[in-house]
Write a protein that holds these residues in place. Sequence first.
Motif, PDB file in Angstrom:
ATOM      1  N   LEU A 194       0.511  -1.358  -0.075  1.00 21.16           N
ATOM      2  CA  LEU A 194      -0.251  -0.308  -0.033  1.00 21.16           C
ATOM      3  C   LEU A 194       1.107   1.351  -0.338  1.00 21.16           C
ATOM      4  O   LEU A 194       0.654   2.484  -0.582  1.00 21.16           O
ATOM      5  CB  LEU A 194      -0.415   0.282   0.940  1.00 21.16           C
ATOM      6  CG  LEU A 194      -1.994   1.115   0.640  1.00 21.16           C
ATOM      7  CD1 LEU A 194      -3.576   0.892   0.216  1.00 21.16           C
ATOM      8  CD2 LEU A 194      -2.859   1.441   2.199  1.00 21.16           C
ATOM      9  N   LEU A 195       1.785   1.680   1.137  1.00 24.80           N
ATOM     10  CA  LEU A 195       2.538   2.148   0.908  1.00 24.80           C
ATOM     11  C   LEU A 195       3.387   2.557  -0.815  1.00 24.80           C
ATOM     12  O   LEU A 195       3.629   4.218  -1.068  1.00 24.80           O
ATOM     13  CB  LEU A 195       4.103   1.928   1.823  1.00 24.80           C
ATOM     14  CG  LEU A 195       5.269   3.144   1.758  1.00 24.80           C
ATOM     15  CD1 LEU A 195       4.243   4.645   2.362  1.00 24.80           C
ATOM     16  CD2 LEU A 195       6.288   2.752   3.027  1.00 24.80           C
ATOM     17  N   ASP A 238       8.526   9.200   5.814  1.00 23.51           N
ATOM     18  CA  ASP A 238       8.334  10.110   6.494  1.00 23.51           C
ATOM     19  C   ASP A 238       7.064  10.562   5.964  1.00 23.51           C
ATOM     20  O   ASP A 238       5.897  11.066   7.270  1.00 23.51           O
ATOM     21  CB  ASP A 238       9.750  11.637   6.293  1.00 23.51           C
ATOM     22  CG  ASP A 238      11.257  10.405   7.171  1.00 23.51           C
ATOM     23  OD1 ASP A 238      10.197  10.038   7.581  1.00 23.51           O
ATOM     24  OD2 ASP A 238      11.778  11.251   6.380  1.00 23.51           O
ATOM     25  N   GLU A 239       6.453  11.411   4.712  1.00 29.86           N
ATOM     26  CA  GLU A 239       5.352  11.927   4.759  1.00 29.86           C
ATOM     27  C   GLU A 239       4.377  11.271   5.587  1.00 29.86           C
ATOM     28  O   GLU A 239       3.339  11.719   5.784  1.00 29.86           O
ATOM     29  CB  GLU A 239       4.825  11.831   2.808  1.00 29.86           C
ATOM     30  CG  GLU A 239       6.190  12.739   2.361  1.00 29.86           C
ATOM     31  CD  GLU A 239       6.050  13.288   0.743  1.00 29.86           C
ATOM     32  OE1 GLU A 239       5.795  14.152   0.407  1.00 29.86           O
ATOM     33  OE2 GLU A 239       6.118  11.768   0.269  1.00 29.86           O
ATOM     34  N   VAL A 240       4.608   9.637   4.765  1.00 34.36           N
ATOM     35  CA  VAL A 240       3.044   8.399   6.020  1.00 34.36           C
ATOM     36  C   VAL A 240       3.545   8.842   7.472  1.00 34.36           C
ATOM     37  O   VAL A 240       1.749   9.028   7.595  1.00 34.36           O
ATOM     38  CB  VAL A 240       3.722   7.169   5.033  1.00 34.36           C
ATOM     39  CG1 VAL A 240       2.892   6.805   6.333  1.00 34.36           C
ATOM     40  CG2 VAL A 240       3.085   7.106   3.723  1.00 34.36           C
ATOM     41  N   ALA A 241       4.193   8.897   8.005  1.00 30.76           N
ATOM     42  CA  ALA A 241       4.282   9.335   9.380  1.00 30.76           C
ATOM     43  C   ALA A 241       3.586  10.578   9.814  1.00 30.76           C
ATOM     44  O   ALA A 241       2.652  10.844  10.498  1.00 30.76           O
ATOM     45  CB  ALA A 241       5.112   9.433   9.754  1.00 30.76           C
ATOM     46  N   ARG A 242       4.627  11.920   8.565  1.00 33.12           N
ATOM     47  CA  ARG A 242       3.982  13.569   9.463  1.00 33.12           C
ATOM     48  C   ARG A 242       2.097  13.411   8.892  1.00 33.12           C
ATOM     49  O   ARG A 242       1.466  14.253   9.716  1.00 33.12           O
ATOM     50  CB  ARG A 242       3.827  14.327   8.400  1.00 33.12           C
ATOM     51  CG  ARG A 242       5.027  15.147   8.979  1.00 33.12           C
ATOM     52  CD  ARG A 242       5.587  16.311   8.056  1.00 33.12           C
ATOM     53  NE  ARG A 242       6.170  15.898   6.607  1.00 33.12           N
ATOM     54  CZ  ARG A 242       7.051  15.735   6.253  1.00 33.12           C
ATOM     55  NH1 ARG A 242       8.140  15.004   6.597  1.00 33.12           N
ATOM     56  NH2 ARG A 242       7.240  15.348   5.228  1.00 33.12           N
ATOM     57  N   LEU A 243       1.725  12.229   7.736  1.00 32.38           N
ATOM     58  CA  LEU A 243       0.011  12.447   7.523  1.00 32.38           C
ATOM     59  C   LEU A 243      -0.829  11.882   8.796  1.00 32.38           C
ATOM     60  O   LEU A 243      -1.805  12.388   9.013  1.00 32.38           O
ATOM     61  CB  LEU A 243      -0.074  11.549   5.918  1.00 32.38           C
ATOM     62  CG  LEU A 243      -1.545  11.431   6.080  1.00 32.38           C
ATOM     63  CD1 LEU A 243      -1.997  13.226   5.492  1.00 32.38           C
ATOM     64  CD2 LEU A 243      -1.582  11.149   4.673  1.00 32.38           C
ATOM     65  N   ARG A 244      -0.281  10.543   8.790  1.00 26.14           N
ATOM     66  CA  ARG A 244      -0.428   9.856  10.271  1.00 26.14           C
ATOM     67  C   ARG A 244      -0.789  10.440  11.328  1.00 26.14           C
ATOM     68  O   ARG A 244      -1.757  10.901  12.080  1.00 26.14           O
ATOM     69  CB  ARG A 244       0.247   8.713  10.239  1.00 26.14           C
ATOM     70  CG  ARG A 244      -0.772   7.162  11.032  1.00 26.14           C
ATOM     71  CD  ARG A 244      -0.161   6.144  11.222  1.00 26.14           C
ATOM     72  NE  ARG A 244       1.310   6.164  11.280  1.00 26.14           N
ATOM     73  CZ  ARG A 244       2.411   5.798  10.223  1.00 26.14           C
ATOM     74  NH1 ARG A 244       1.583   4.950   9.390  1.00 26.14           N
ATOM     75  NH2 ARG A 244       3.498   5.810  10.354  1.00 26.14           N
TER      76      ARG A 244
END
Length: 172
Positions: A140-141, A149-155
Amino acid sequence: MTNEEGPTADSPDESPAAGSPDECAPAGSLLLDDQLCFALYAAQRAVTGAYRPLLEALGLTYPQYLVMLVLWERGKLTVKELAGTLRLDYGTMSPLLKRLESAGLVRRERSALDERSVLVAVTGRGEELRERAECVPSALLAGTRLTADEVARLRADLRRLTSMLPAVSTPK
């Protein structure tokens, strides 16, 4: 009673209710593309759609996958704990668990300590499925084309938003 400037402090029946549209700042927009709710809704549908083929290969729906994730992470839980973790009501949890149990992935049993509580645990077949599911997050990623990092920030931003929302009053 009102004066020329609006309701007075001694006329509560005429004052707007807390959180009512009368109290809204006029800067808000009613354009669909300006709505946070629509951006979240569209993103949620897109993400769930991206999960669909990955989960179909496992024989799971997205809500079933979420249940399995919680059980794989935490082990045996009560239905109440599962529902609270996933923010689902019992009316939604019961058929979900029934289907997972029919598929042989979980088992439900009454708690020996409290007959009113039903415990849910992963079966051996459910544990075998975990091994096959391990590729889902990375697949999925890769499909999002976002960095880790973008996913971690969004989460983190979404968790913060979620934690703040109970304090928001809704218009009446």
